[in-house]
Write a protein that holds these residues in place. Structure first.
Motif, PDB file in Angstrom:
ATOM      1  N   UNK A 186     -30.687 -29.126  20.638  1.00 31.93           N
ATOM      2  CA  UNK A 186     -29.236 -29.014  20.433  1.00 31.93           C
ATOM      3  C   UNK A 186     -28.815 -29.846  19.231  1.00 31.93           C
ATOM      4  N   UNK A 187     -28.061 -29.234  18.343  1.00 33.31           N
ATOM      5  CA  UNK A 187     -27.528 -29.932  17.178  1.00 33.31           C
ATOM      6  C   UNK A 187     -28.496 -30.089  16.031  1.00 33.31           C
ATOM      7  N   UNK A 188     -29.754 -29.722  16.222  1.00 33.94           N
ATOM      8  CA  UNK A 188     -30.750 -29.884  15.161  1.00 33.94           C
ATOM      9  C   UNK A 188     -30.649 -28.752  14.148  1.00 33.94           C
ATOM     10  N   UNK A 189     -30.679 -29.111  12.872  1.00 33.79           N
ATOM     11  CA  UNK A 189     -30.719 -28.115  11.813  1.00 33.79           C
ATOM     12  C   UNK A 189     -32.101 -27.456  11.816  1.00 33.79           C
ATOM     13  N   UNK A 190     -32.212 -26.287  11.197  1.00 39.21           N
ATOM     14  CA  UNK A 190     -33.479 -25.571  11.165  1.00 39.21           C
ATOM     15  C   UNK A 190     -33.725 -24.984   9.777  1.00 39.21           C
ATOM     16  N   UNK A 191     -34.990 -24.596   9.540  1.00 41.02           N
ATOM     17  CA  UNK A 191     -35.385 -23.951   8.290  1.00 41.02           C
ATOM     18  C   UNK A 191     -36.373 -22.829   8.601  1.00 41.02           C
ATOM     19  N   UNK A 192     -36.349 -21.786   7.785  1.00 46.34           N
ATOM     20  CA  UNK A 192     -37.335 -20.716   7.938  1.00 46.34           C
ATOM     21  C   UNK A 192     -38.741 -21.236   7.705  1.00 46.34           C
ATOM     22  N   UNK A 193     -38.894 -22.262   6.883  1.00 47.86           N
ATOM     23  CA  UNK A 193     -40.217 -22.792   6.572  1.00 47.86           C
ATOM     24  C   UNK A 193     -40.826 -23.599   7.719  1.00 47.86           C
ATOM     25  N   UNK A 194     -40.018 -24.043   8.667  1.00 50.71           N
ATOM     26  CA  UNK A 194     -40.526 -24.831   9.798  1.00 50.71           C
ATOM     27  C   UNK A 194     -41.534 -24.012  10.606  1.00 50.71           C
ATOM     28  N   UNK A 195     -42.790 -24.417  10.598  1.00 50.91           N
ATOM     29  CA  UNK A 195     -43.804 -23.780  11.431  1.00 50.91           C
ATOM     30  C   UNK A 195     -44.193 -22.375  11.019  1.00 50.91           C
ATOM     31  N   UNK A 196     -43.846 -21.972   9.806  1.00 48.24           N
ATOM     32  CA  UNK A 196     -44.196 -20.636   9.318  1.00 48.24           C
ATOM     33  C   UNK A 196     -44.880 -20.758   7.963  1.00 48.24           C
ATOM     34  N   UNK A 197     -45.282 -19.638   7.418  1.00 42.37           N
ATOM     35  CA  UNK A 197     -45.871 -19.614   6.085  1.00 42.37           C
ATOM     36  C   UNK A 197     -44.851 -19.334   5.007  1.00 42.37           C
ATOM     37  N   UNK A 198     -43.574 -19.246   5.376  1.00 43.34           N
ATOM     38  CA  UNK A 198     -42.534 -18.915   4.400  1.00 43.34           C
ATOM     39  C   UNK A 198     -42.229 -20.123   3.526  1.00 43.34           C
ATOM     40  N   UNK A 199     -42.269 -19.898   2.212  1.00 41.00           N
ATOM     41  CA  UNK A 199     -41.961 -20.941   1.243  1.00 41.00           C
ATOM     42  C   UNK A 199     -41.169 -20.329   0.098  1.00 41.00           C
ATOM     43  N   UNK A 200     -40.352 -21.125  -0.546  1.00 41.45           N
ATOM     44  CA  UNK A 200     -39.580 -20.658  -1.690  1.00 41.45           C
ATOM     45  C   UNK A 200     -38.559 -19.605  -1.290  1.00 41.45           C
ATOM     46  N   UNK A 201     -38.229 -18.740  -2.232  1.00 41.92           N
ATOM     47  CA  UNK A 201     -37.234 -17.701  -1.985  1.00 41.92           C
ATOM     48  C   UNK A 201     -37.867 -16.593  -1.153  1.00 41.92           C
ATOM     49  N   UNK A 202     -37.221 -16.266  -0.046  1.00 43.42           N
ATOM     50  CA  UNK A 202     -37.703 -15.191   0.819  1.00 43.42           C
ATOM     51  C   UNK A 202     -36.734 -14.019   0.728  1.00 43.42           C
ATOM     52  N   UNK A 203     -37.284 -12.833   0.848  1.00 45.64           N
ATOM     53  CA  UNK A 203     -36.510 -11.595   0.735  1.00 45.64           C
ATOM     54  C   UNK A 203     -36.471 -10.928   2.103  1.00 45.64           C
ATOM     55  N   UNK A 204     -35.278 -10.659   2.585  1.00 45.83           N
ATOM     56  CA  UNK A 204     -35.119 -10.046   3.902  1.00 45.83           C
ATOM     57  C   UNK A 204     -35.241  -8.529   3.856  1.00 45.83           C
ATOM     58  N   UNK A 205     -35.416  -7.968   2.649  1.00 48.54           N
ATOM     59  CA  UNK A 205     -35.601  -6.531   2.516  1.00 48.54           C
ATOM     60  C   UNK A 205     -34.315  -5.733   2.544  1.00 48.54           C
ATOM     61  N   UNK A 206     -33.192  -6.415   2.664  1.00 45.60           N
ATOM     62  CA  UNK A 206     -31.898  -5.715   2.699  1.00 45.60           C
ATOM     63  C   UNK A 206     -30.992  -6.159   1.551  1.00 45.60           C
ATOM     64  N   UNK A 207     -31.616  -6.762   0.541  1.00 46.39           N
ATOM     65  CA  UNK A 207     -30.851  -7.253  -0.598  1.00 46.39           C
ATOM     66  C   UNK A 207     -30.478  -8.723  -0.484  1.00 46.39           C
ATOM     67  N   UNK A 208     -30.697  -9.318   0.677  1.00 45.06           N
ATOM     68  CA  UNK A 208     -30.395 -10.737   0.881  1.00 45.06           C
ATOM     69  C   UNK A 208     -31.645 -11.576   0.670  1.00 45.06           C
ATOM     70  N   UNK A 209     -31.464 -12.706   0.016  1.00 45.83           N
ATOM     71  CA  UNK A 209     -32.546 -13.661  -0.173  1.00 45.83           C
ATOM     72  C   UNK A 209     -32.054 -15.046   0.216  1.00 45.83           C
ATOM     73  N   UNK A 210     -33.008 -15.947   0.452  1.00 50.43           N
ATOM     74  CA  UNK A 210     -32.683 -17.299   0.884  1.00 50.43           C
ATOM     75  C   UNK A 210     -33.875 -18.195   0.592  1.00 50.43           C
ATOM     76  N   UNK A 211     -33.638 -19.441   0.296  1.00 53.96           N
ATOM     77  CA  UNK A 211     -34.719 -20.401   0.125  1.00 53.96           C
ATOM     78  C   UNK A 211     -35.199 -20.811   1.510  1.00 53.96           C
ATOM     79  N   UNK A 212     -36.486 -20.621   1.778  1.00 51.49           N
ATOM     80  CA  UNK A 212     -37.049 -20.904   3.106  1.00 51.49           C
ATOM     81  C   UNK A 212     -36.924 -22.366   3.496  1.00 51.49           C
ATOM     82  N   UNK A 213     -36.883 -23.261   2.497  1.00 45.65           N
ATOM     83  CA  UNK A 213     -36.775 -24.684   2.795  1.00 45.65           C
ATOM     84  C   UNK A 213     -35.333 -25.159   2.949  1.00 45.65           C
ATOM     85  N   UNK A 214     -34.384 -24.261   2.720  1.00 47.23           N
ATOM     86  CA  UNK A 214     -32.965 -24.617   2.824  1.00 47.23           C
ATOM     87  C   UNK A 214     -32.585 -24.866   4.287  1.00 47.23           C
ATOM     88  N   UNK A 215     -31.923 -25.980   4.523  1.00 43.37           N
ATOM     89  CA  UNK A 215     -31.510 -26.340   5.873  1.00 43.37           C
ATOM     90  C   UNK A 215     -30.385 -25.425   6.339  1.00 43.37           C
TER      91      UNK A 215
END
Length: 117
Positions: free
Chosen positions: A27-56
């Motif tokens: 509860x209350x903890x921030x998260x990242x796509x890179x936590x526990x995954x192989x995602x690093x840098x800019x990730x593409x969701x395939x729908x035109x949206x992108x995000x930095x995997x390390x971004x909180x």
């Protein structure tokens, strides 16, 4: 579909270490796509949206443990059943009826989350 944690959660934390995708947070903890995954840098969701995997990212709940739906694969490709639900002492890890995904979609999500590992 994804798994969600209901408000019956007693915040015991048993589920968090069981998730192969690191999709469960306190509860209350921030998260990242890179936590526990192989995602690093800019990730593409395939729908035109992108995000930095390390971004909180902001916590999805300030009251109870929560599961990030975009990281939940229901343990498909890892285990025969969702491990959070298997270890939850109060049975509050349940199917999220608002998010439905086929086994093929869940396997593709697993592969996407762990590419580069």
């Amino acid at each position: 579909m994804a798994i969600k944690i209901t408000d019956e959660c007693i915040n015991c934390g048993a589920c968090e270490p069981e998730c192969p995708n690191n999709a469960i947070y306190d509860a209350g903890a921030a998260w990242r796509f890179s936590d526990g995954t192989g995602l690093r840098g800019v990730i593409d969701f395939g729908d035109g949206n992108t995000l930095n995997a390390e971004e909180t990212q902001a916590a999805l709940s300030d009251d109870i443990y929560y599961i990030v739906p975009d990281k939940c694969t229901e343990c498909v490709g890892f285990h025969d059943e969702p491990q959070c639900a298997a270890v939850c002492p109060v049975d509050c890890c349940v199917d999220d009826e608002d998010i439905r995904e086929s086994e093929e979609e869940l396997l593709a999500k697993k592969d996407w989350l762990h590419m580069g590992e």
